[in-house]
Design a protein around this motif. Sequence first.
Motif, PDB file in Angstrom:
ATOM      1  N   ALA A  44       0.826  -1.201   0.000  1.00 23.97           N
ATOM      2  CA  ALA A  44       0.000   0.000   0.000  1.00 23.97           C
ATOM      3  C   ALA A  44       0.864   1.256   0.000  1.00 23.97           C
ATOM      4  CB  ALA A  44      -0.937   0.007   1.207  1.00 23.97           C
ATOM      5  N   GLY A  45       1.960   1.239   0.759  1.00 24.66           N
ATOM      6  CA  GLY A  45       2.848   2.387   0.787  1.00 24.66           C
ATOM      7  C   GLY A  45       3.476   2.655  -0.567  1.00 24.66           C
ATOM      8  N   ALA A  46       3.915   1.585  -1.239  1.00 28.02           N
ATOM      9  CA  ALA A  46       4.539   1.747  -2.550  1.00 28.02           C
ATOM     10  C   ALA A  46       3.527   2.228  -3.584  1.00 28.02           C
ATOM     11  CB  ALA A  46       5.157   0.426  -2.997  1.00 28.02           C
ATOM     12  N   GLU A  64     -10.207 -11.376  -1.170  1.00 23.70           N
ATOM     13  CA  GLU A  64     -10.017 -10.879   0.195  1.00 23.70           C
ATOM     14  C   GLU A  64      -8.678 -10.145   0.319  1.00 23.70           C
ATOM     15  OE1 GLU A  64     -10.606 -13.992  -0.609  1.00 23.70           O
ATOM     16  OE2 GLU A  64     -12.602 -14.498   0.208  1.00 23.70           O
ATOM     17  N   ALA A  65      -7.634 -10.696  -0.286  1.00 26.28           N
ATOM     18  CA  ALA A  65      -6.333 -10.033  -0.229  1.00 26.28           C
ATOM     19  C   ALA A  65      -6.375  -8.698  -0.955  1.00 26.28           C
ATOM     20  CB  ALA A  65      -5.257 -10.937  -0.829  1.00 26.28           C
ATOM     21  N   LEU A  66      -7.020  -8.678  -2.101  1.00 24.05           N
ATOM     22  CA  LEU A  66      -7.109  -7.424  -2.848  1.00 24.05           C
ATOM     23  C   LEU A  66      -7.918  -6.385  -2.071  1.00 24.05           C
ATOM     24  CD1 LEU A  66      -5.875  -6.606  -5.539  1.00 24.05           C
ATOM     25  CD2 LEU A  66      -8.078  -7.056  -6.621  1.00 24.05           C
ATOM     26  N   ASP A  67      -8.967  -6.828  -1.410  1.00 22.18           N
ATOM     27  CA  ASP A  67      -9.758  -5.911  -0.570  1.00 22.18           C
ATOM     28  C   ASP A  67      -8.925  -5.356   0.574  1.00 22.18           C
ATOM     29  OD1 ASP A  67     -11.966  -6.349  -2.165  1.00 22.18           O
ATOM     30  OD2 ASP A  67     -12.905  -7.792  -0.800  1.00 22.18           O
ATOM     31  N   VAL A  70      -6.651  -2.522  -1.019  1.00 20.58           N
ATOM     32  CA  VAL A  70      -7.269  -1.244  -1.393  1.00 20.58           C
ATOM     33  C   VAL A  70      -7.835  -0.524  -0.172  1.00 20.58           C
ATOM     34  CG1 VAL A  70      -7.732  -2.002  -3.754  1.00 20.58           C
ATOM     35  CG2 VAL A  70      -9.479  -2.316  -1.992  1.00 20.58           C
ATOM     36  N   ALA A  71      -8.129  -1.280   0.892  1.00 20.66           N
ATOM     37  CA  ALA A  71      -8.607  -0.633   2.123  1.00 20.66           C
ATOM     38  C   ALA A  71      -7.528   0.255   2.734  1.00 20.66           C
ATOM     39  CB  ALA A  71      -9.057  -1.685   3.128  1.00 20.66           C
ATOM     40  N   LYS A  72      -6.270  -0.020   2.409  1.00 19.38           N
ATOM     41  CA  LYS A  72      -5.157   0.766   2.943  1.00 19.38           C
ATOM     42  C   LYS A  72      -4.781   1.940   2.032  1.00 19.38           C
ATOM     43  CE  LYS A  72      -4.114  -1.704   6.645  1.00 19.38           C
ATOM     44  NZ  LYS A  72      -4.086  -1.113   8.011  1.00 19.38           N
ATOM     45  N   TRP A  77     -11.503   2.898  -4.642  1.00 19.21           N
ATOM     46  CA  TRP A  77     -10.900   2.029  -5.651  1.00 19.21           C
ATOM     47  C   TRP A  77     -11.900   0.982  -6.116  1.00 19.21           C
ATOM     48  CZ3 TRP A  77      -5.888   2.570  -7.565  1.00 19.21           C
ATOM     49  CH2 TRP A  77      -5.124   3.554  -6.934  1.00 19.21           C
ATOM     50  N   HIS A  78     -11.737   0.581  -7.368  1.00 18.24           N
ATOM     51  CA  HIS A  78     -12.533  -0.478  -7.964  1.00 18.24           C
ATOM     52  C   HIS A  78     -11.604  -1.627  -8.317  1.00 18.24           C
ATOM     53  CE1 HIS A  78     -15.782   2.526  -8.474  1.00 18.24           C
ATOM     54  NE2 HIS A  78     -14.782   3.358  -8.712  1.00 18.24           N
ATOM     55  N   THR A  79     -12.070  -2.850  -8.191  1.00 18.15           N
ATOM     56  CA  THR A  79     -11.204  -4.016  -8.410  1.00 18.15           C
ATOM     57  C   THR A  79     -11.866  -5.038  -9.315  1.00 18.15           C
ATOM     58  OG1 THR A  79     -12.044  -5.279  -6.515  1.00 18.15           O
ATOM     59  CG2 THR A  79     -10.246  -3.723  -6.080  1.00 18.15           C
ATOM     60  N   ALA A  80     -11.017  -5.813  -9.979  1.00 17.02           N
ATOM     61  CA  ALA A  80     -11.465  -6.975 -10.752  1.00 17.02           C
ATOM     62  C   ALA A  80     -10.374  -8.025 -10.672  1.00 17.02           C
ATOM     63  CB  ALA A  80     -11.737  -6.608 -12.206  1.00 17.02           C
ATOM     64  N   LEU A  81     -10.765  -9.285 -10.610  1.00 17.27           N
ATOM     65  CA  LEU A  81      -9.824 -10.399 -10.552  1.00 17.27           C
ATOM     66  C   LEU A  81     -10.194 -11.447 -11.593  1.00 17.27           C
ATOM     67  CD1 LEU A  81      -9.177 -11.277  -6.788  1.00 17.27           C
ATOM     68  CD2 LEU A  81      -7.490 -10.506  -8.451  1.00 17.27           C
ATOM     69  N   SER A  82      -9.177 -12.088 -12.156  1.00 18.33           N
ATOM     70  CA  SER A  82      -9.422 -13.210 -13.046  1.00 18.33           C
ATOM     71  C   SER A  82     -10.142 -14.320 -12.286  1.00 18.33           C
ATOM     72  CB  SER A  82      -8.101 -13.750 -13.597  1.00 18.33           C
ATOM     73  OG  SER A  82      -8.296 -15.003 -14.240  1.00 18.33           O
ATOM     74  N   ASN A  83     -11.058 -14.977 -12.975  1.00 21.35           N
ATOM     75  CA  ASN A  83     -11.761 -16.118 -12.371  1.00 21.35           C
ATOM     76  C   ASN A  83     -11.047 -17.435 -12.666  1.00 21.35           C
ATOM     77  OD1 ASN A  83     -12.364 -16.547 -15.068  1.00 21.35           O
ATOM     78  ND2 ASN A  83     -14.552 -16.080 -14.873  1.00 21.35           N
ATOM     79  N   HIS A  84      -9.797 -17.355 -13.132  1.00 22.49           N
ATOM     80  CA  HIS A  84      -9.050 -18.576 -13.460  1.00 22.49           C
ATOM     81  C   HIS A  84      -7.658 -18.505 -12.841  1.00 22.49           C
ATOM     82  CE1 HIS A  84      -8.122 -22.229 -15.629  1.00 22.49           C
ATOM     83  NE2 HIS A  84      -7.068 -21.667 -16.190  1.00 22.49           N
ATOM     84  N   PRO A  85      -7.513 -18.863 -11.554  1.00 20.58           N
ATOM     85  CA  PRO A  85      -6.192 -18.891 -10.920  1.00 20.58           C
ATOM     86  C   PRO A  85      -5.414 -20.133 -11.318  1.00 20.58           C
ATOM     87  CG  PRO A  85      -7.832 -19.657  -9.372  1.00 20.58           C
ATOM     88  CD  PRO A  85      -8.586 -19.251 -10.618  1.00 20.58           C
TER      89      PRO A  85
END
Length: 326
Positions: A44-46, A64-67, A70-72, A77-85
Amino acid sequence: MSLIIGTWNVENFCRPLPAGSAPNPSRCAAKDQATYDAKVEALAGAITEIGPDLLGVQEVGGQEALDDLVAKLPGTWHTALSNHPDPRGIRVGVISRLPLLDVKHRKDFPDHLHPIQVEDQGDDALTSEMGRGGLAVRIEPSPGRSLHVAVCHLKSKLLTFPNKQHSTNDEHLRARYEAYALFRRAAEAATMRGLVDELLQGDGKNRNVIVLGDFNDEWQAATTQILYGPPGSQIGTGGFTHPDNPGDANRLWNLAPHILERGGFSRIFEGQHELIDHIMISHSLLATFESVSTGNEKLPNVVEAHPAAPHAKPSDHSPVVAKFNL
């Protein structure tokens, strides 16, 4: 208006396993809560210092990690993640100050590209999909003006042999698995190029398209060049200043030469400086491009025999960040 767009492999950014869980080396998980909290703060600092309007990220363990990240961050902020890890649970994503529109997911190889071999034998010896899915979003930096952004994380050059080993004394085995890794990275690049074609619609002189990601190879590597489309005209070449129709309408330009001319890099592998994280842009954005940079002075050294070794810094990759004047 200025727009800052970046890409960053945030290296195994995953929450710790629930308390009492048995260790699971095949899953991405922080060592403990304190380690995870420190990583969130460092990332978050970087990111706050960089000040991006949109950042493509790789190696995110889940929403959860992305949330948590961005909380910091200051602002909304708006987020999107691939549904294929991948099997470890890491995937690509996007964080953006602007709303994310028209989110697209991509994992299947394009038509006519047959399954490729990725193992010696077994049910998983062949695959017809990306190991980590690609992602595309659209933002509107100003009313009526769209920017299409695709994010990817192509197959690593780090090898995993049978029984999840990262080293071998069998040189025949090594050669085969090096070929399998190259097959996959090339097929994944072709898959992302198919997505790029959809975003460009043959009109790259007018449509604003950016591709971000960890390509796991240098800018002149054959797999990376698959994303460029028609050959020639890259930055620093003799054809750069010469119009090329219809090539320019379908081409992407890698900003890597502007980084390399200043000695920049995005990772240190076995003591060697590499630029494997790239930003590529369509023709319409060439005139708006102002600068690109990396922050690579704090990178650890990645060793092939220990690819998952923990690092004290936020990541083993540097962010790559470009500024545009729209």
